[in-house]
Design an enzyme around this catalytic site. Structure first.
Site, PDB file in Angstrom:
ATOM      1  CG  ASN A 104      -8.953 -21.795   3.215  1.00 52.66           C
ATOM      2  OD1 ASN A 104      -9.753 -20.738   3.894  1.00 52.66           O
ATOM      3  ND2 ASN A 104      -9.531 -22.781   2.156  1.00 52.66           N
ATOM      4  CG  PHE A 105      -4.948 -19.914   7.812  1.00 50.33           C
ATOM      5  CD1 PHE A 105      -4.708 -19.416   9.279  1.00 50.33           C
ATOM      6  CD2 PHE A 105      -4.487 -21.014   7.624  1.00 50.33           C
ATOM      7  CE1 PHE A 105      -3.697 -20.722  10.019  1.00 50.33           C
ATOM      8  CE2 PHE A 105      -3.753 -21.862   8.470  1.00 50.33           C
ATOM      9  CZ  PHE A 105      -3.205 -21.204   9.346  1.00 50.33           C
ATOM     10  CG  HIS A 134      -7.164 -24.915  -5.091  1.00 49.50           C
ATOM     11  ND1 HIS A 134      -8.098 -26.092  -4.681  1.00 49.50           N
ATOM     12  CD2 HIS A 134      -7.150 -24.087  -3.678  1.00 49.50           C
ATOM     13  CE1 HIS A 134      -8.733 -25.730  -3.149  1.00 49.50           C
ATOM     14  NE2 HIS A 134      -7.848 -24.538  -3.233  1.00 49.50           N
ATOM     15  CE  LYS A 138      -4.711 -27.318  -2.652  1.00 51.15           C
ATOM     16  NZ  LYS A 138      -3.002 -26.703  -1.250  1.00 51.15           N
ATOM     17  N   GLY A 144      -6.572 -29.740   1.212  1.00 57.67           N
ATOM     18  CA  GLY A 144      -6.609 -29.888   2.340  1.00 57.67           C
ATOM     19  C   GLY A 144      -7.933 -28.949   2.930  1.00 57.67           C
TER      20      GLY A 144
END
Length: 226
Positions: A104-105, A134, A138, A144
């Protein structure tokens, strides 16, 4: 800088928009243009400062092999491929590539991981559970991010068993809830992404950071530097 974005999905399109807002040049390749990483040739990759991958687990593995084998700088936000992680880190090391990956960014999710570790230490006798939701498209479940939250909790307190409940509905960008429950009370940590821009901002900053670097990092290791 000039970035190559792999994936024309909703997140890929937002990443391209954010990169342009940051003043960068962007080229986008969809799956139909890059089946089995066929477009990622050495002459083509040479022109880019970084490659950003938000595709599918299957496509990401082929893309990583092609990019890292040619010494490219790569940011991978796709999840569901981590059984290949050791191979990809090894490939990056052999080819002097730059490799930055993460579940995750979002900068907010990085803070969530830290809070999860603290909670695991603060109430070690409570029952822990993760609920994640989600969008219906997905493909990997659990997410993740959910797996990373569980890892954070169990790293802080290896005695804890953490269940994960996953839902795939509508166009939800991402909701993660960590519950710690006793017989008498409930503690919840919640992160909700209102749009994919939270991930896109982090991915573009990560691409700016990795340009010119050699090595392999999890996004959590460098997020505080952005």
């Amino acid at each position: 800088m000039l970035f190559l974005v792999l994936g024309r999905g909703k997140t890929g399109r937002v990443i391209a928009d954010v990169a342009r807002e940051h003043g960068h040049g962007v080229q986008v390749l969809g799956e139909e243009e890059n089946r089995n990483a066929m477009a990622l040739t050495p002459p083509f990759l040479t022109g880019f400062d970084a490659v950003i991958d938000f595709t599918t687990p299957e496509a990401a593995v082929s893309n990583m092999r092609a990019c890292l084998a040619n010494g490219a700088r790569m940011v991978v936000g796709t999840t569901g491929w981590y059984d290949h992680l050791d191979d990809m880190r090894s490939l990056a090391a052999r080819k002097d590539a730059g490799f930055l990956y993460g579940a995750n960014f979002s900068i907010g999710v990085q803070a969530f991981y830290r809070l999860a570790r603290e909670l695991a230490v603060a109430v070690p006798s409570y029952r822990f559970r993760i609920l994640e939701t989600h969008h219906a498209g997905k493909k990997d479940a659990p997410s993740g991010t959910a797996l990373s939250i569980r890892q954070a909790v169990q790293t802080a307190n290896p005695a804890l068993n953490v269940e994960i409940d996953s839902q795939r509905v509508g166009d939800v960008a991402g909701i993660h809830i960590l519950e710690a429950r006793s017989e008498n009370e409930l503690i919840e940590l919640k992160h909700e992404a209102f749009s994919r821009r939270a991930f896109a901002e982090g991915a573009v900053r990560a691409a700016e950071w990795i340009a010119g670097k050699i090595g392999a990092w999890n996004f959590s290791e460098i997020a505080s530097q952005l």
